[in-house]
Scaffold this motif. Sequence first.
Motif, PDB file in Angstrom:
ATOM      1  N   HIS A   1       0.962  -1.534   0.036  1.00 35.74           N
ATOM      2  CA  HIS A   1       0.019   0.094   0.004  1.00 35.74           C
ATOM      3  C   HIS A   1       0.798   1.393   0.004  1.00 35.74           C
ATOM      4  CE1 HIS A   1      -2.734  -3.026   1.506  1.00 35.74           C
ATOM      5  NE2 HIS A   1      -3.725  -2.369   1.157  1.00 35.74           N
ATOM      6  N   ALA A   2       2.043   1.326   0.293  1.00 35.05           N
ATOM      7  CA  ALA A   2       2.871   2.179   0.401  1.00 35.05           C
ATOM      8  C   ALA A   2       3.092   2.998  -0.878  1.00 35.05           C
ATOM      9  CB  ALA A   2       4.341   1.880   0.842  1.00 35.05           C
ATOM     10  N   LYS A   3       2.889   2.516  -1.874  1.00 34.14           N
ATOM     11  CA  LYS A   3       3.020   2.965  -3.267  1.00 34.14           C
ATOM     12  C   LYS A   3       2.267   4.268  -3.506  1.00 34.14           C
ATOM     13  CE  LYS A   3       4.276   1.902  -7.948  1.00 34.14           C
ATOM     14  NZ  LYS A   3       4.122   0.656  -9.009  1.00 34.14           N
ATOM     15  N   GLU A   4       0.762   3.575  -3.234  1.00 36.52           N
ATOM     16  CA  GLU A   4      -0.097   4.778  -3.414  1.00 36.52           C
ATOM     17  C   GLU A   4       0.002   5.940  -2.231  1.00 36.52           C
ATOM     18  OE1 GLU A   4      -3.781   3.164  -3.912  1.00 36.52           O
ATOM     19  OE2 GLU A   4      -4.406   4.777  -4.845  1.00 36.52           O
ATOM     20  N   TRP A   5       0.348   5.616  -1.156  1.00 37.45           N
ATOM     21  CA  TRP A   5       0.720   6.907  -0.132  1.00 37.45           C
ATOM     22  C   TRP A   5       1.882   7.691  -0.532  1.00 37.45           C
ATOM     23  CZ3 TRP A   5      -0.345   6.647   5.731  1.00 37.45           C
ATOM     24  CH2 TRP A   5      -1.400   5.614   5.832  1.00 37.45           C
ATOM     25  N   LEU A   6       2.813   7.219  -1.232  1.00 39.50           N
ATOM     26  CA  LEU A   6       4.086   7.894  -1.920  1.00 39.50           C
ATOM     27  C   LEU A   6       3.328   8.791  -2.927  1.00 39.50           C
ATOM     28  CD1 LEU A   6       6.788   5.338  -2.201  1.00 39.50           C
ATOM     29  CD2 LEU A   6       6.810   7.250  -1.090  1.00 39.50           C
ATOM     30  N   ARG A   7       2.745   8.281  -3.730  1.00 35.87           N
ATOM     31  CA  ARG A   7       2.230   8.958  -4.893  1.00 35.87           C
ATOM     32  C   ARG A   7       1.298  10.350  -4.391  1.00 35.87           C
ATOM     33  NH1 ARG A   7      -2.421   8.053  -8.147  1.00 35.87           N
ATOM     34  NH2 ARG A   7      -2.666   6.224  -6.944  1.00 35.87           N
ATOM     35  N   ASN A   8       0.659  10.104  -3.645  1.00 34.98           N
ATOM     36  CA  ASN A   8      -0.330  11.273  -2.991  1.00 34.98           C
ATOM     37  C   ASN A   8       0.473  12.188  -1.866  1.00 34.98           C
ATOM     38  OD1 ASN A   8      -2.929  10.230  -4.014  1.00 34.98           O
ATOM     39  ND2 ASN A   8      -3.193   8.975  -2.048  1.00 34.98           N
ATOM     40  N   ALA A   9       1.595  11.537  -1.238  1.00 35.96           N
ATOM     41  CA  ALA A   9       2.423  12.791  -0.634  1.00 35.96           C
ATOM     42  C   ALA A   9       3.255  13.480  -1.621  1.00 35.96           C
ATOM     43  CB  ALA A   9       3.432  11.853   0.328  1.00 35.96           C
ATOM     44  N   ILE A  10       3.680  12.834  -2.527  1.00 34.65           N
ATOM     45  CA  ILE A  10       4.361  13.768  -3.471  1.00 34.65           C
ATOM     46  C   ILE A  10       3.480  14.817  -4.068  1.00 34.65           C
ATOM     47  CG2 ILE A  10       5.146  13.643  -6.046  1.00 34.65           C
ATOM     48  CD1 ILE A  10       6.542  10.773  -5.239  1.00 34.65           C
ATOM     49  N   LYS A  11       2.278  14.684  -4.266  1.00 37.17           N
ATOM     50  CA  LYS A  11       1.495  15.564  -4.767  1.00 37.17           C
ATOM     51  C   LYS A  11       1.418  17.011  -3.918  1.00 37.17           C
ATOM     52  CE  LYS A  11      -1.298  12.596  -7.656  1.00 37.17           C
ATOM     53  NZ  LYS A  11      -2.327  11.621  -7.893  1.00 37.17           N
ATOM     54  N   ARG A  12       1.882  16.651  -2.681  1.00 40.76           N
ATOM     55  CA  ARG A  12       1.523  17.661  -1.545  1.00 40.76           C
ATOM     56  C   ARG A  12       2.674  18.478  -1.685  1.00 40.76           C
ATOM     57  NH1 ARG A  12       0.753  13.418   2.820  1.00 40.76           N
ATOM     58  NH2 ARG A  12      -1.208  12.363   2.287  1.00 40.76           N
ATOM     59  N   LEU A  13       3.808  18.222  -2.299  1.00 42.41           N
ATOM     60  CA  LEU A  13       4.947  19.141  -2.165  1.00 42.41           C
ATOM     61  C   LEU A  13       4.636  20.230  -2.973  1.00 42.41           C
ATOM     62  CD1 LEU A  13       7.401  16.334  -2.780  1.00 42.41           C
ATOM     63  CD2 LEU A  13       7.058  17.650  -0.722  1.00 42.41           C
ATOM     64  N   ARG A  14       5.341  21.509  -2.597  1.00 39.44           N
ATOM     65  CA  ARG A  14       4.795  22.865  -3.112  1.00 39.44           C
ATOM     66  C   ARG A  14       6.120  23.755  -3.622  1.00 39.44           C
ATOM     67  NH1 ARG A  14       1.049  24.429   2.036  1.00 39.44           N
ATOM     68  NH2 ARG A  14      -0.838  23.204   1.305  1.00 39.44           N
ATOM     69  N   THR A  15       7.275  23.080  -3.589  1.00 36.64           N
ATOM     70  CA  THR A  15       8.503  23.877  -4.076  1.00 36.64           C
ATOM     71  C   THR A  15       9.144  22.847  -5.317  1.00 36.64           C
ATOM     72  OG1 THR A  15      10.032  22.942  -2.460  1.00 36.64           O
ATOM     73  CG2 THR A  15       8.908  24.928  -1.688  1.00 36.64           C
ATOM     74  N   GLU A  16       9.859  23.377  -6.144  1.00 37.14           N
ATOM     75  CA  GLU A  16      10.498  22.807  -7.088  1.00 37.14           C
ATOM     76  C   GLU A  16      11.709  21.851  -6.483  1.00 37.14           C
ATOM     77  OE1 GLU A  16       9.747  21.967 -10.245  1.00 37.14           O
ATOM     78  OE2 GLU A  16       7.851  23.015  -9.429  1.00 37.14           O
ATOM     79  N   LEU A  17      12.351  22.403  -5.504  1.00 28.41           N
ATOM     80  CA  LEU A  17      13.371  21.757  -4.981  1.00 28.41           C
ATOM     81  C   LEU A  17      12.829  20.499  -4.014  1.00 28.41           C
ATOM     82  CD1 LEU A  17      16.388  21.848  -3.852  1.00 28.41           C
ATOM     83  CD2 LEU A  17      15.609  23.266  -2.083  1.00 28.41           C
ATOM     84  N   GLY A  18      11.560  20.677  -3.401  1.00 28.15           N
ATOM     85  CA  GLY A  18      11.279  19.496  -2.641  1.00 28.15           C
ATOM     86  C   GLY A  18      10.868  18.537  -3.612  1.00 28.15           C
ATOM     87  N   LYS A  19      10.246  19.038  -4.796  1.00 26.71           N
ATOM     88  CA  LYS A  19       9.946  17.933  -5.861  1.00 26.71           C
ATOM     89  C   LYS A  19      11.085  17.059  -6.431  1.00 26.71           C
ATOM     90  CE  LYS A  19       5.661  20.225  -6.975  1.00 26.71           C
ATOM     91  NZ  LYS A  19       5.148  21.371  -7.777  1.00 26.71           N
ATOM     92  N   SER A  20      12.287  17.813  -6.676  1.00 24.94           N
ATOM     93  CA  SER A  20      13.314  16.953  -7.168  1.00 24.94           C
ATOM     94  C   SER A  20      14.006  16.183  -6.317  1.00 24.94           C
ATOM     95  CB  SER A  20      14.444  18.178  -7.772  1.00 24.94           C
ATOM     96  OG  SER A  20      15.080  18.817  -6.859  1.00 24.94           O
ATOM     97  N   LEU A  21      14.081  16.700  -4.972  1.00 26.74           N
ATOM     98  CA  LEU A  21      14.485  15.757  -3.860  1.00 26.74           C
ATOM     99  C   LEU A  21      13.576  14.395  -3.776  1.00 26.74           C
ATOM    100  CD1 LEU A  21      16.765  15.207  -1.897  1.00 26.74           C
ATOM    101  CD2 LEU A  21      15.882  16.777  -0.447  1.00 26.74           C
TER     102      LEU A  21
END
Lengths: 190, 190, 190, 190, 190, 190
Positions: free
Chosen positions: F144-164
């Motif tokens: 189930h972690a995969k779907e949680w990961l997908r949702n958590a990534i969508k919460r990111l607000r900065t480009e820096l955060g997204k690339s990390l």
Amino acid sequence: MEKIAQFLFEAGMLSKTPRTGYRFLGTGRQSVAEHLFGTALIGYVLCRLEPTADINKVLTMCLLHDFAEARTGDQNYVYKKYVAVDERRALEDLTVGLPFGNEIKELLAEFNEQKTREALLVHDADQLELLVQLKEEQDLGNTHAKEWLRNAIKRLRTELGKSLASMVVTTNFTDWWFKGEEEEWWVNGK
Amino acid sequence: MEKIAQFLFEAGMLSKTPRTGYRFLGTGRQSVAEHLFGTALIGYVLCRLEPTADINKVLTMCLLHDFAEARTGDQNYVYKKYVAVDERRALEDLTVGLPFGNEIKELLAEFNEQKTREALLVHDADQLELLVQLKEEQDLGNTHAKEWLRNAIKRLRTELGKSLASMVVTTNFTDWWFKGEEEEWWVNGK
Amino acid sequence: MEKIAQFLFEAGMLSKTPRTGYRFLGTGRQSVAEHLFGTALIGYVLCRLEPTADINKVLTMCLLHDFAEARTGDQNYVYKKYVAVDERRALEDLTVGLPFGNEIKELLAEFNEQKTREALLVHDADQLELLVQLKEEQDLGNTHAKEWLRNAIKRLRTELGKSLASMVVTTNFTDWWFKGEEEEWWVNGK
Amino acid sequence: MEKIAQFLFEAGMLSKTPRTGYRFLGTGRQSVAEHLFGTALIGYVLCRLEPTADINKVLTMCLLHDFAEARTGDQNYVYKKYVAVDERRALEDLTVGLPFGNEIKELLAEFNEQKTREALLVHDADQLELLVQLKEEQDLGNTHAKEWLRNAIKRLRTELGKSLASMVVTTNFTDWWFKGEEEEWWVNGK
Amino acid sequence: MEKIAQFLFEAGMLSKTPRTGYRFLGTGRQSVAEHLFGTALIGYVLCRLEPTADINKVLTMCLLHDFAEARTGDQNYVYKKYVAVDERRALEDLTVGLPFGNEIKELLAEFNEQKTREALLVHDADQLELLVQLKEEQDLGNTHAKEWLRNAIKRLRTELGKSLASMVVTTNFTDWWFKGEEEEWWVNGK
Amino acid sequence: MEKIAQFLFEAGMLSKTPRTGYRFLGTGRQSVAEHLFGTALIGYVLCRLEPTADINKVLTMCLLHDFAEARTGDQNYVYKKYVAVDERRALEDLTVGLPFGNEIKELLAEFNEQKTREALLVHDADQLELLVQLKEEQDLGNTHAKEWLRNAIKRLRTELGKSLASMVVTTNFTDWWFKGEEEEWWVNGK
């Protein structure tokens, strides 16, 4: 039936939900499921001591009185200062589609209103269950448990609950298996 | 009342008594108290689906059906090959002096005889509670849980229990809170 | 060799099998594997203090004396009132096909008969291991440990065991690392 | 005797000392005491398969081979890159005043030199104990355990150890109690 | 970025790494990550009480001062007698390829030299965090905690740290939520 | 100073407060204190990658952003549907009498408004800390972690955060210590 199966998995969450007061007491641990079992058992005892109570209602109320905590977590007396729980909405969501959903909502409404004898007995069963745990922690050396016990006793609302509580606080948590047995048994196992 | 207080402390032991099957399954954990809560909850559900059953009897039986394990520990299917439990003697000792002691013994005798409808429903509630836990372990990746599930299903004795079981094994343990919610919620919490 | 590999996995179960007495004491925890290690170590010590004992036999007996608990669980003094363990059958099943299976059965028969010096020493090693844990719980504040200690001491059967026990109960569980060290070390680490 | 009592309390620390590799593997847990029990048991097995080995020496070496970890903690293969343990000094401190202190030091010196047959067997018993745990974690779904198993096997130094290892990795961790039993038992318990 | 991602997973190991002193104290538990959080929070407090300190440096130093324990484990005052940690090598390996690797090494070198005001404050934050835990264990009944507290206080190097410590040891660990609240709240939750 | 000592004990509660999401994920565990450590560490990393950010503010905000959970508990995405937390009141109570109380309130107001660059970076540090844990659970087999990961990534607000984040999800949680090491080390420890 699918919704009913979901309801059973929701009940499973209560075994993973810790009662949060123990982290403030400093010792002990308990899951909400364990608390609900203990409360229902005490509800049974109270109904046997007071046969006019509707035992069917008392047992069901005891089992369900914290069921919404699967969706809300357990709130202790510190958290309650800052946290408002919309139990009604939790109950709506957990009962939607359940054939016995309305009954659950009615039972918990009756419990929250605290007017019927059954609701008062369940209230005291809830507190007595806590008292039993606190007495054990006190017997094991937690020096803060005494004050917690004193406050929990004041919450009791029925004479029956109070008289049982006074017995709980004067009973050692090991008496049920230790008291009355000959020392010989503990030495030789015969 | 002193004996009743002891009875409540005895119930407390069930929170410290692990269900021993999980150490053979390799994952999961549960206390006997948590199992009794879950069994009683399922007993409630079965009575709502089959209103002719005596719910008072079913709930009490569910809550008490493993109570003697406070004095005997929990025996799984491996232990049972080698360990004989004198449940009768444990029940004698735990009920002596209790005003409702005879009722407890009669209820558990009825349960063990497995003849009344209520006894059969409690039997299936007991197994269904296990099925719910096994399904969760299976969903979490335990590859042995499937065979355990298959065997547990075969133990069921009522059509009602079987139809509920078939729903449990096709429901994901997270459906109750995850299914039906918009993805938006899991991303933004609104 | 396959049966031997199975025997090793069976030994692994002992790390997941809790000693059940601690749930009655109220504090502490221990696996059967940890108890067997401690017993074997004490067996070694006893043999060094009494060089005429057959150390090979003592060590093997210590390691194996609770091995059947992988199939039966651990029975404390409360459980023993109600639970009969067919250790013989467990030993049959665990040794069948093992090249050294007969030796195991003979060793444990000798242990259970309690007639040879080695069997008596292993008996006392078993109790001394418990005494060491109880003394630690007592030092940490468990007020019931004292009575448990008193009873466990009475179970000892050899003068050697008794004299070692009298030393255990007067030694603080931290002495081995704390006593004798200059305070300077605990302040500055040099 | 006082120093001997301290030695027993020191052994108690091994039950509180976790094997640190499991936090890198990601699943599983074990205390050093549990590892020493398992190693000694495997040492016993190896001596039964190779009767010319000095079993007295093998068992004692197995029980003591990580004893110094009470004073040093357990070092896994990551920690070992950065941490140097003065085992000699730990052994000096733990044996000073012990009547059998010199024997302990000599046994562990022989173990560390890895020249005698007994030292090699204890080395392999130590690794085989790890293999048994890794195989169980693999059976339970840990996908990294396979590579750990492969590396641990390469550490083995005796043909006997290698042949036992090849059996361990092809045995399911549940075979000892599950395999060979009729399905009937798991359904009906008879 | 890959090396940075690895650095974050390395930080995750600190949640699985126990502070090893508690197994010698006999009660309590804490992960290194929890200790680092507490130390950084105290570092923040100290900087607010002494505004001339470079808070940026203090906070970073606090967060990182035990970071190498992901690769070395935590060494308590007993282990330190026997275990030498090559922290420099651990820091080399954990910082290689990190864009801010040199800064980390310089900060920890400054911390280890204990010459700047910031390094001294971080030293005391580290000890104060321990003092807070020890006081809680003392309040919960651990009779050995008092001596540990006495020794930890002697390690403090700044007047600010000492005056805060004298307040910690006279404050009950429950005061923050219990003191000042009317008894009425604990009884009625209003 | 007394109020400051209380503040430190309040911080201690965060080690006993579990992050409640893991009981819905089904595997893993973490305390709020561990989460705050991880968030602050990631805050440090983000500031090193984006040097114009005010690191002092970012680190303090990271350490404090969930501090009120000592009084409110941790609310996950399920609980949030039903539970309203009066964080403002919790902050009032926890800061009253603290010399730096106003600063704490201002910092958390800035964080909650999510307008400054620092507030956005702390937001992403909070989510990245979760991503690191979820990736580890995914690597260990939680499906189930995969779907949680997908949702958590969508919460990111900065480009820096997204690339990390994109680097975190492609890195195995063991790479930091396993990758790049010769197999020889894992076999022979040299």
